[in-house]
Design a protein around this motif. Structure first.
Motif, PDB file in Angstrom:
ATOM      1  N   CYS A  38       0.875  -1.299   0.142  1.00 11.98           N
ATOM      2  CA  CYS A  38       0.082   0.064  -0.074  1.00 11.98           C
ATOM      3  C   CYS A  38       0.800   1.330   0.064  1.00 11.98           C
ATOM      4  O   CYS A  38       0.632   2.370  -0.671  1.00 11.98           O
ATOM      5  N   THR A  39       2.023   1.130   0.665  1.00 11.97           N
ATOM      6  CA  THR A  39       2.857   2.283   0.855  1.00 11.97           C
ATOM      7  C   THR A  39       3.734   2.542  -0.397  1.00 11.97           C
ATOM      8  O   THR A  39       3.572   3.974  -0.952  1.00 11.97           O
ATOM      9  N   LYS A  40       3.840   1.544  -1.277  1.00 11.01           N
ATOM     10  CA  LYS A  40       4.458   1.672  -2.485  1.00 11.01           C
ATOM     11  C   LYS A  40       3.378   2.252  -3.505  1.00 11.01           C
ATOM     12  O   LYS A  40       3.961   3.231  -4.267  1.00 11.01           O
ATOM     13  N   MET A  41       2.201   1.624  -3.426  1.00 14.72           N
ATOM     14  CA  MET A  41       1.380   2.166  -4.490  1.00 14.72           C
ATOM     15  C   MET A  41       0.973   3.774  -4.247  1.00 14.72           C
ATOM     16  O   MET A  41       0.682   4.790  -4.956  1.00 14.72           O
ATOM     17  N   ALA A  42       0.922   4.135  -2.892  1.00 12.34           N
ATOM     18  CA  ALA A  42       0.501   5.533  -2.424  1.00 12.34           C
ATOM     19  C   ALA A  42       1.582   6.607  -2.842  1.00 12.34           C
ATOM     20  O   ALA A  42       1.187   7.517  -3.409  1.00 12.34           O
ATOM     21  N   ALA A  43       2.785   6.019  -3.053  1.00 17.28           N
ATOM     22  CA  ALA A  43       3.811   6.763  -3.511  1.00 17.28           C
ATOM     23  C   ALA A  43       3.871   7.192  -4.789  1.00 17.28           C
ATOM     24  O   ALA A  43       4.538   8.238  -5.194  1.00 17.28           O
ATOM     25  N   GLU A 119      -7.747  -1.312  -9.110  1.00 12.18           N
ATOM     26  CA  GLU A 119      -7.205  -0.925 -10.377  1.00 12.18           C
ATOM     27  C   GLU A 119      -5.586  -0.651 -10.233  1.00 12.18           C
ATOM     28  O   GLU A 119      -4.978  -1.081 -11.037  1.00 12.18           O
ATOM     29  N   LEU A 120      -5.502   0.152  -9.130  1.00  9.64           N
ATOM     30  CA  LEU A 120      -4.079   0.468  -8.716  1.00  9.64           C
ATOM     31  C   LEU A 120      -3.139  -1.146  -8.668  1.00  9.64           C
ATOM     32  O   LEU A 120      -2.135  -1.085  -8.966  1.00  9.64           O
ATOM     33  N   LEU A 121      -3.839  -1.746  -7.880  1.00  4.73           N
ATOM     34  CA  LEU A 121      -3.212  -3.162  -7.764  1.00  4.73           C
ATOM     35  C   LEU A 121      -3.175  -3.916  -9.052  1.00  4.73           C
ATOM     36  O   LEU A 121      -2.024  -4.727  -9.230  1.00  4.73           O
ATOM     37  N   ALA A 122      -4.021  -4.035  -9.766  1.00  2.11           N
ATOM     38  CA  ALA A 122      -3.905  -4.677 -11.171  1.00  2.11           C
ATOM     39  C   ALA A 122      -2.750  -3.867 -11.898  1.00  2.11           C
ATOM     40  O   ALA A 122      -2.131  -4.575 -12.765  1.00  2.11           O
ATOM     41  N   GLN A 123      -2.619  -2.754 -11.830  1.00  2.00           N
ATOM     42  CA  GLN A 123      -1.401  -2.057 -12.482  1.00  2.00           C
ATOM     43  C   GLN A 123      -0.230  -2.634 -12.219  1.00  2.00           C
ATOM     44  O   GLN A 123       0.648  -2.910 -13.031  1.00  2.00           O
ATOM     45  N   GLU A 124      -0.046  -2.928 -10.740  1.00  2.63           N
ATOM     46  CA  GLU A 124       1.099  -3.506 -10.211  1.00  2.63           C
ATOM     47  C   GLU A 124       1.351  -4.854 -10.794  1.00  2.63           C
ATOM     48  O   GLU A 124       2.404  -5.009 -11.174  1.00  2.63           O
ATOM     49  N   PHE A 125       0.302  -5.604 -11.160  1.00  2.18           N
ATOM     50  CA  PHE A 125       0.526  -6.897 -11.501  1.00  2.18           C
ATOM     51  C   PHE A 125       0.935  -6.793 -12.901  1.00  2.18           C
ATOM     52  O   PHE A 125       1.660  -7.712 -13.276  1.00  2.18           O
ATOM     53  N   ARG A 126       0.303  -6.131 -13.819  1.00  2.00           N
ATOM     54  CA  ARG A 126       0.648  -5.968 -15.066  1.00  2.00           C
ATOM     55  C   ARG A 126       1.981  -5.331 -15.455  1.00  2.00           C
ATOM     56  O   ARG A 126       2.661  -5.777 -16.458  1.00  2.00           O
TER      57      ARG A 126
END
Length: 292
Positions: A38-43, A119-126
């Motif tokens: 979560c911290t990685k995505m929030a940044a 959606e943010l999590l899906a972007q990390e996966f892709r």
């Protein structure tokens, strides 16, 4: 860091208190590895800007960071007792520097965005899986290394690989890092279902023969078709009756080719005129021949 506007209301509204309480409770259900994600995505996203209003209301001295006493006051406003509020305040300080920065606060609030968080999590996966639909253990290693720089954890690749096939697909990735109780399904399956063409409808105007040909079956010829085939065969092979008629026609002399042999005329005599009966007989004979 968010900036405080002049005349800003420093009191949390009732919806903000409910939202903040929910975010705090869900945050502490997450493992250190999930919190680090979560911290990685929030940044790296812009949606965290909507958390700035609540952050500024908690930041009483307006120094751009939340001290523990400020966070403790916010937890008490959300309805927690003192002991629980102190524990939550300590746990929110991810890097252990005694303050809570806007990034740490945004990471805690990020899962409350529901579908936007997914959606943010899906972007990390892709970003890791590309177009293959899965992540191998070697490909997952750099992600774990980056997350361990944010927080310490003991999570391993096997913890995400639920079916133990040596790969982590979209569902396994999101089931681990995503929101609890959400059925993420398979991204590739959803895409295939969306792009699946509509079933082909049989043409109503097609003939039975064409429909049978499409289905791979043979259909007996219709009476009309059989008649056409028989007519073609008859044209190629002359019949016995046709041959007889041709033979008769070939042996029958034409009308203008029939000659009548006249009787010899003696010298000095004029040829005698044929009687009407004789001419009639000749005419009848010619008609009979033509008829035959």
């Amino acid at each position: 860091q968010p900036c405080l506007a002049a005349g800003y209301d420093l009191e949390l509204s009732h919806p903000e208190k409910s939202w903040l309480r929910k975010s705090v409770m869900e945050w502490f259900k997450r493992s250190p590895c999930r919190q680090a994600m979560c911290t990685k995505m929030a940044a790296t996203c812009n949606v965290v800007d909507r958390f700035s209003q609540a952050y500024l209301k908690i930041d009483r001295d307006i120094n751009g960071q939340l001290e523990k006493n400020e966070v403790l006051g916010a937890m008490l406003m959300c309805g927690y007792d003192k002991d629980t509020a102190r524990k939550l305040t300590e746990d929110l300080d991810v890097n252990g520097d005694g303050t809570i920065h806007f990034l740490e606060f945004s990471a805690m609030c990020l899962p409350s965005l529901d579908e936007e968080f997914d959606e943010l999590l899906a972007q990390e996966f892709r970003a890791i899986a590309k177009t293959r639909g899965f992540i191998t253990q070697i490909e997952m290693a750099p992600l774990f290394q980056e997350l361990r720089q944010i927080d310490k954890f003991d999570t391993k690749f096997a913890d995400l690989d639920l079916n133990k096939d040596g790969k982590v697909d979209f569902k396994e990735f999101c089931s681990y890092f995503g929101r609890p109780g959400v059925d993420y399904g398979g991204e590739e399956e959803a895409k295939a279902e969306k792009e699946e063409p509509a079933p082909r409808q049989p043409a109503t105007s097609a003939s039975p023969k064409a429909a049978a040909k499409e289905a791979g079956k043979s259909v007996p010829a219709t009476p009309k078709g059989a008649a056409k085939k028989a007519a073609k065969a008859k044209a190629r092979k002359p019949s016995k009756e046709g041959a007889t008629a041709d033979a008769v026609e070939a042996t029958t002399p034409k009308r203008d080719e029939v000659k009548v042999k006249a009787a010899p005329v003696k010298k000095g005599e004029e040829p005698a005129e044929e009687s009407g009966e004789k001419r009639e007989e000749i005419t009848m004979e010619m008609e009979d021949v033509t008829h035959v």
